[in-house]
Design a protein around this motif. Structure first.
Motif, PDB file in Angstrom:
ATOM      1  N   ARG A 314     105.447   2.315  46.539  1.00 18.48           N
ATOM      2  CA  ARG A 314     104.508   2.210  45.417  1.00 18.48           C
ATOM      3  C   ARG A 314     104.440   0.783  44.905  1.00 18.48           C
ATOM      4  NH1 ARG A 314     106.885   7.085  43.649  1.00 18.48           N
ATOM      5  NH2 ARG A 314     108.003   5.961  42.006  1.00 18.48           N
ATOM      6  N   LEU A 315     105.604   0.118  44.827  1.00 16.55           N
ATOM      7  CA  LEU A 315     105.613  -1.274  44.380  1.00 16.55           C
ATOM      8  C   LEU A 315     104.831  -2.153  45.350  1.00 16.55           C
ATOM      9  CD1 LEU A 315     106.717  -3.570  42.516  1.00 16.55           C
ATOM     10  CD2 LEU A 315     108.628  -3.752  44.137  1.00 16.55           C
ATOM     11  N   LYS A 316     105.067  -1.969  46.632  1.00 16.08           N
ATOM     12  CA  LYS A 316     104.408  -2.800  47.646  1.00 16.08           C
ATOM     13  C   LYS A 316     102.894  -2.604  47.612  1.00 16.08           C
ATOM     14  CE  LYS A 316     105.034  -1.799  51.980  1.00 16.08           C
ATOM     15  NZ  LYS A 316     105.671  -1.609  53.314  1.00 16.08           N
ATOM     16  N   ARG A 317     102.456  -1.363  47.483  1.00 21.25           N
ATOM     17  CA  ARG A 317     101.015  -1.099  47.428  1.00 21.25           C
ATOM     18  C   ARG A 317     100.401  -1.677  46.162  1.00 21.25           C
ATOM     19  NH1 ARG A 317     102.961   3.710  49.635  1.00 21.25           N
ATOM     20  NH2 ARG A 317     102.995   4.743  47.596  1.00 21.25           N
ATOM     21  N   ALA A 325     103.642  -6.052  39.305  1.00 17.52           N
ATOM     22  CA  ALA A 325     103.802  -4.596  39.287  1.00 17.52           C
ATOM     23  C   ALA A 325     105.209  -4.247  38.818  1.00 17.52           C
ATOM     24  CB  ALA A 325     103.523  -4.005  40.671  1.00 17.52           C
ATOM     25  N   HIS A 326     105.397  -2.975  38.454  1.00 19.50           N
ATOM     26  CA  HIS A 326     106.678  -2.516  37.913  1.00 19.50           C
ATOM     27  C   HIS A 326     107.381  -1.639  38.945  1.00 19.50           C
ATOM     28  CE1 HIS A 326     109.557  -1.629  34.741  1.00 19.50           C
ATOM     29  NE2 HIS A 326     109.473  -0.342  35.049  1.00 19.50           N
ATOM     30  N   PHE A 327     108.650  -1.941  39.181  1.00 18.82           N
ATOM     31  CA  PHE A 327     109.476  -1.130  40.079  1.00 18.82           C
ATOM     32  C   PHE A 327     110.328  -0.188  39.244  1.00 18.82           C
ATOM     33  CE2 PHE A 327     113.487  -0.310  42.311  1.00 18.82           C
ATOM     34  CZ  PHE A 327     113.014   0.222  43.500  1.00 18.82           C
ATOM     35  N   HIS A 328     110.358   1.088  39.651  1.00 21.97           N
ATOM     36  CA  HIS A 328     111.160   2.077  38.930  1.00 21.97           C
ATOM     37  C   HIS A 328     111.780   3.039  39.928  1.00 21.97           C
ATOM     38  CE1 HIS A 328     112.211   4.866  35.587  1.00 21.97           C
ATOM     39  NE2 HIS A 328     112.040   5.786  36.536  1.00 21.97           N
ATOM     40  N   PHE A 329     113.102   3.132  39.895  1.00 17.67           N
ATOM     41  CA  PHE A 329     113.823   4.149  40.664  1.00 17.67           C
ATOM     42  C   PHE A 329     114.922   4.706  39.786  1.00 17.67           C
ATOM     43  CE2 PHE A 329     117.551   5.315  43.254  1.00 17.67           C
ATOM     44  CZ  PHE A 329     117.011   6.391  43.932  1.00 17.67           C
ATOM     45  N   GLU A 330     115.024   6.035  39.767  1.00 18.72           N
ATOM     46  CA  GLU A 330     116.001   6.674  38.883  1.00 18.72           C
ATOM     47  C   GLU A 330     116.629   7.863  39.583  1.00 18.72           C
ATOM     48  OE1 GLU A 330     116.238   8.417  34.293  1.00 18.72           O
ATOM     49  OE2 GLU A 330     114.319   7.754  35.150  1.00 18.72           O
ATOM     50  N   SER A 331     117.955   7.943  39.496  1.00 18.14           N
ATOM     51  CA  SER A 331     118.692   9.114  39.941  1.00 18.14           C
ATOM     52  C   SER A 331     119.650   9.502  38.815  1.00 18.14           C
ATOM     53  CB  SER A 331     119.447   8.830  41.238  1.00 18.14           C
ATOM     54  OG  SER A 331     120.443   7.841  41.045  1.00 18.14           O
ATOM     55  N   ASP A 332     120.566  10.414  39.096  1.00 16.59           N
ATOM     56  CA  ASP A 332     121.425  10.926  38.027  1.00 16.59           C
ATOM     57  C   ASP A 332     122.189   9.834  37.291  1.00 16.59           C
ATOM     58  OD1 ASP A 332     120.585  13.469  38.554  1.00 16.59           O
ATOM     59  OD2 ASP A 332     122.298  13.984  39.812  1.00 16.59           O
ATOM     60  N   ASP A 339     110.116  -5.842  36.685  1.00 21.33           N
ATOM     61  CA  ASP A 339     108.764  -6.344  36.903  1.00 21.33           C
ATOM     62  C   ASP A 339     108.829  -7.364  38.030  1.00 21.33           C
ATOM     63  OD1 ASP A 339     107.486  -4.842  34.897  1.00 21.33           O
ATOM     64  OD2 ASP A 339     108.174  -6.246  33.364  1.00 21.33           O
ATOM     65  N   VAL A 340     107.971  -7.203  39.004  1.00 17.82           N
ATOM     66  CA  VAL A 340     107.971  -8.061  40.188  1.00 17.82           C
ATOM     67  C   VAL A 340     106.585  -8.672  40.343  1.00 17.82           C
ATOM     68  CG1 VAL A 340     108.333  -8.172  42.673  1.00 17.82           C
ATOM     69  CG2 VAL A 340     109.699  -6.596  41.294  1.00 17.82           C
ATOM     70  N   THR A 341     106.531  -9.969  40.554  1.00 15.37           N
ATOM     71  CA  THR A 341     105.251 -10.620  40.800  1.00 15.37           C
ATOM     72  C   THR A 341     104.974 -10.673  42.292  1.00 15.37           C
ATOM     73  OG1 THR A 341     106.159 -12.859  40.964  1.00 15.37           O
ATOM     74  CG2 THR A 341     105.596 -12.058  38.744  1.00 15.37           C
TER      75      THR A 341
END
Length: 429
Positions: A314-317, A325-332, A339-341
């Motif tokens: 999603r970030l790459k697209r 764009a904003h990178f978000h990954f979440e687990s327990d 934020d990545v340019t």
């Protein structure tokens, strides 16, 4: 007179596509999926334990594999991008619930599942089957002979003789159908695991042969490598990369091999086995930051690789259309946000872009042509949509010479058209 049926089979690292050509028609084969028929079939498998199934394991492929996995991730084994290990000598088998599967066995299961969702359209006893192959296989020191052996064993399940053609040649033949004038064309095919290039001279319609291959080159770098760069910069620092562990009275750097495997989604899926988890637990106990290694173990044991790489994708697209764009990954017990340019991302992949450009140079040298002699540059494959990739070709050849389209389907379409030629030997690899 009815001409024999020709099948173009694009077995891709990320997606697979099939086309059928007969007489004057060439159509993409739509396969049943949870959201309806679609010609693009994800190159993925999902296994789960089921006593009602033969051998005690259930299996699904394509979008059905994703659906099964998302329903019960911890009770599943999800494997994707397994094409990336076709030429890997070090890969012998994948452990799936303590059962071993060789590459060709995974491939045969995948093909049988595709046939099921094709509703009989892949009964190919009398068809001519043309399978695409990369110019250069992915991986470190790929063994082409081993890959060919594995492909032969995989595709023999279709029950007929197989012809192999370089993937960018399939795209070239598909693109030729758009042209009504002669042209020298550079075809750049960017998949998940490899970037392949062919230079082809295309004649006017009616010319025999219509397309004449001049040269080929490739490099085992493409979309998956770009994903690795994102994981390397945003995820692995949270999982112990750059950390140290204690061995008796010494402090040592944590071996990089763990992170190399984790950042490659074709290998991440194979890390969930008893031996690997035991070794990581041993490393966790010795690490100066045991929680970081614990987070790695949790992602592997929780079968969270798909969710992780979905976030990466999603970030790459997003960066293909937006400057940030904003990178978000979440687990327990793990949350990674940043934020990545686009400029940052392009800096991470710059060495990879340089190797891609070097492969383009090899194709030009092999064909004996200068960049000015290229009339058209046809970009295909999902990674061709990356702005930095397109800019490479715009800079070298001029924006006005670049064409694109059929990013996910042009190879299969062209392979089927090649399969209709009287003499296919000029195309086979």
């Amino acid at each position: 007179m009815t001409t024999p049926l020709a099948i173009g089979f694009d077995f891709g690292t990320t997606n697979s596509v099939v086309a059928r050509a007969q007489d004057d028609r060439c159509d993409l084969l739509k396969l049943d999926g949870p959201a309806g028929p679609d010609p693009v079939f994800r190159s993925a498998l999902c296994f789960w334990q089921d006593d009602a199934e033969q051998g005690g394991l259930g299996v699904a492929a394509g979008p059905w594999a994703i659906e099964e996995y998302l329903e019960f991730p911890q009770g599943s084994r999800f494997i994707q991008s397994f094409k990336s290990v076709a030429a890997a000598v070090r890969f012998e088998h994948a452990f799936v619930f303590e059962r071993r599967y060789r590459f060709e066995q995974l491939g045969q299961l995948f093909l049988s599942q595709m046939a099921t969702h094709a509703r009989g359209a892949l009964n190919l006893k009398d068809a001519r089957i043309v399978v695409g192959r990369p110019v250069e296989y992915a991986g470190h020191r790929p063994d082409e002979a081993l890959a060919r052996q594995r492909y032969d064993a995989m595709f023999e399940v279709l029950g007929t003789k197989i012809h192999y053609v370089y993937e960018p040649l399939g795209a070239a033949y598909s693109y030729a159908a758009r042209l009504d004038a002669p042209a020298t064309v550079l075809v750049a095919d960017f998949g998940g695991g490899t970037s392949d290039f062919s230079i082809v001279r295309i004649g006017v319609p009616g010319t025999t042969p219509r397309c004449t291959p001049l040269s080929h080159a490739g490099v085992g770098i493409a979309g998956d490598r770009f994903d690795q760069r994102i994981v390397d910069h945003l995820v692995l620092p949270m999982l112990g990369k750059g950390g140290r562990y204690r061995s008796f009275d010494k402090l040592l750097d944590i071996p990089g091999g763990w992170f190399t495997d984790f950042s490659d989604w074709s290998r991440l899926a194979l890390m969930r086995n008893r031996r690997t988890i035991a070794e990581l637990e041993k490393l966790r106990r010795a690490a100066l930051d045991p929680d970081a290694i614990g987070r790695m173990i949790a992602i592997i044991e929780g079968e969270l690789g798909y969710q992780l790489y979905d976030s990466v994708g999603r970030l790459k697209r997003a960066l293909s259309s937006d400057a940030e764009a904003h990178f978000h990954f979440e687990s327990d017990d793990l949350l990674i946000e940043a934020d990545v340019t686009r400029a940052e991302f392009e800096g991470w992949i710059e060495d990879d872009i340089a190797r891609i450009e070097a492969a383009v140079d090899r194709a030009l040298i092999g064909a004996g042509v200068e960049p000015a002699a290229i009339d058209r540059v046809f970009l295909t494959g999902g990674t061709s949509l990356t702005p930095r990739v397109r800019r490479l070709f715009a800079t070298r050849f001029g924006e006005n010479r670049i064409a694109a389209g059929g990013e996910l389907t042009s190879i299969a379409h062209g392979l089927a058209l090649i399969g209709q030629q009287d003499d296919i030997s000029a195309w086979t690899a």
